[in-house]
Scaffold this active site. Structure first.
Site, short mmCIF file in Angstrom:
data_model
loop_
_atom_site.label_atom_id
_atom_site.label_comp_id
_atom_site.label_asym_id
_atom_site.label_seq_id
_atom_site.Cartn_x
_atom_site.Cartn_y
_atom_site.Cartn_z
N LYS A 1 20.11 34.65 -18.59
CA LYS A 1 20.75 33.47 -19.27
C LYS A 1 19.83 32.32 -19.53
CE LYS A 1 24.22 33.59 -16.17
NZ LYS A 1 23.63 34.60 -15.34
N ARG B 1 13.88 31.59 -4.68
CA ARG B 1 14.98 31.20 -4.26
C ARG B 1 15.48 31.46 -2.73
NH1 ARG B 1 18.38 31.09 -9.50
NH2 ARG B 1 19.88 31.61 -8.20
N ARG C 1 32.41 31.00 -14.67
CA ARG C 1 32.01 31.95 -13.89
C ARG C 1 33.15 32.68 -13.16
NH1 ARG C 1 26.53 31.23 -12.65
NH2 ARG C 1 25.90 32.02 -10.68
N ARG D 1 11.62 37.39 -9.28
CA ARG D 1 11.65 36.35 -9.94
C ARG D 1 11.01 35.04 -9.05
NH1 ARG D 1 17.12 34.38 -12.98
NH2 ARG D 1 17.99 33.92 -11.00
N ARG E 1 25.45 38.42 -4.51
CA ARG E 1 25.81 37.93 -5.83
C ARG E 1 26.23 38.89 -6.92
NH1 ARG E 1 20.17 35.46 -6.55
NH2 ARG E 1 20.76 34.86 -8.54
P1 ADP Z 1 22.29 33.10 -11.01
O1 ADP Z 1 22.93 33.36 -12.40
O2 ADP Z 1 21.00 33.70 -11.09
O3 ADP Z 1 23.18 33.90 -10.07
P2 ADP Z 1 22.59 30.18 -10.83
O4 ADP Z 1 21.63 29.52 -10.99
O5 ADP Z 1 23.51 30.29 -12.22
O6 ADP Z 1 22.20 31.66 -10.62
O7 ADP Z 1 23.76 29.88 -9.78
C1 ADP Z 1 23.27 29.95 -8.33
C2 ADP Z 1 24.34 29.71 -7.45
O8 ADP Z 1 25.21 28.37 -7.63
C3 ADP Z 1 25.28 30.78 -7.42
O9 ADP Z 1 25.35 31.66 -6.62
C4 ADP Z 1 26.81 29.82 -7.10
O10 ADP Z 1 26.85 29.70 -5.51
C5 ADP Z 1 26.53 28.53 -7.67
N1 ADP Z 1 27.18 28.36 -8.96
C6 ADP Z 1 26.37 28.32 -10.23
N2 ADP Z 1 27.42 28.22 -11.18
C7 ADP Z 1 28.51 28.32 -10.72
C8 ADP Z 1 29.78 28.25 -11.31
N3 ADP Z 1 30.08 28.16 -12.36
N4 ADP Z 1 30.97 28.42 -10.21
C9 ADP Z 1 30.58 28.62 -8.97
N5 ADP Z 1 29.28 28.62 -8.42
C10 ADP Z 1 28.51 28.38 -9.19
#
Ligand code: ADP
Ligand code: ZN
Length: 215
Positions: free
Chosen positions: A13, A162, A88, A127, A173
């Site tokens: 994404k 990370r 999400r 990554r 996740r």
């Molecule tokens: P990825 O898509 O690689 O899992 P992100 O960088 O989008 O990672 O998100 C990292 C963390 O941030 C998620 O695991 C969650 O804890 C939090 N997070 C990000 N976006 C949201 C969201 N829309 N709702 C709830 N938690 C979120």
């Protein structure tokens, strides 16, 4: 263009969003980047979000909607936006629908980036992310390494794995994704906004999206 990018962690994404910003000046809005920035800066938001993130859990919907309600009203969104990592959950998708109606904004579509699970696992463990919160460039030790090992090409800061990219946090996740986020695909299908695309190559995804929105 005004898009939602859907897909598992590691589906690409962020990479696709960055490529699309160059197409028409739309802004990438990544809730993950915003939250990591807040954690690093030690803000109230960061303090509330940190433990959830580290465990691979979602941050509560109210916090996320607070961030996005403000962000979508900033003037740079007028040109278009690429929502990366938001919504999400079904409650976030419903709240977003209401918010967009209130702001008079119409989405072009929600793009689901489909990638096989083996590819996802491989991408996440290899990554690396720039540690500078203003940069957060993404690399991959196999497919897209930094020129100098461990150093960001763009800003010279160290690149790191990370906290939530340990094997344990990654499986958490993916589980959270299947349970809470995967249902958004049928949500947007019912809304008549869904486009599904095989996302093994980010360039192919970008080309397909450009064609669909007529750019
Ligand atoms: P990825 O898509 O690689 O899992 P992100 O960088 O989008 O990672 O998100 C990292 C963390 O941030 C998620 O695991 C969650 O804890 C939090 N997070 C990000 N976006 C949201 C969201 N829309 N709702 C709830 N938690 C979120
Ligand atoms: Zn950097």
């Amino acid at each position: 263009m005004k898009l939602i990018l859907l897909g598992a962690p590691g589906a690409g994404k962020g990479t696709v969003a960055k490529l699309l910003t160059a197409v028409d000046g739309s802004v990438q809005i990544s809730t993950g980047d915003i939250l990591r920035g807040a954690v690093q800066a030690g803000t109230e938001l960061g303090k509330k979000a940190e433990a959830f993130m580290k465990a691979g859990d979602l941050v509560p919907d109210e916090l996320i909607m607070g961030i996005m309600g403000d962000r979508l009203q900033e003037p740079d969104c007028e040109k278009g936006f690429l929502l990366d990592g938001f919504p999400r959950t079904i409650p976030q998708a419903e709240a977003l629908k209401e918010l967009l109606t209130k702001l008079g904004i119409k989405l072009d579509m929600a793009v689901s980036l489909d990638v096989p699970r083996e590819v996802i696992l491989d991408r996440l463990t290899t990554r690396r992310t720039c540690s500078n919160s203003d940069c957060q460039a993404i690399y991959n030790v196999k497919s897209n390494p930094t020129k100098v090992e461990g150093i960001c090409d763009k800003c010279g800061s160290p690149v790191i794995q990370r906290d939530d990219e340990t094997e344990e946090a990654i499986s958490k996740r993916l589980e959270t994704y299947n349970e809470k986020t995967a249902p958004l695909v049928s949500f947007y299908e019912k809304e008549g906004l869904l486009m599904s695309v095989n996302a093994t190559s980010s360039d192919v995804v970008v080309a397909a999206i450009k064609e669909k929105v007529g750019l």
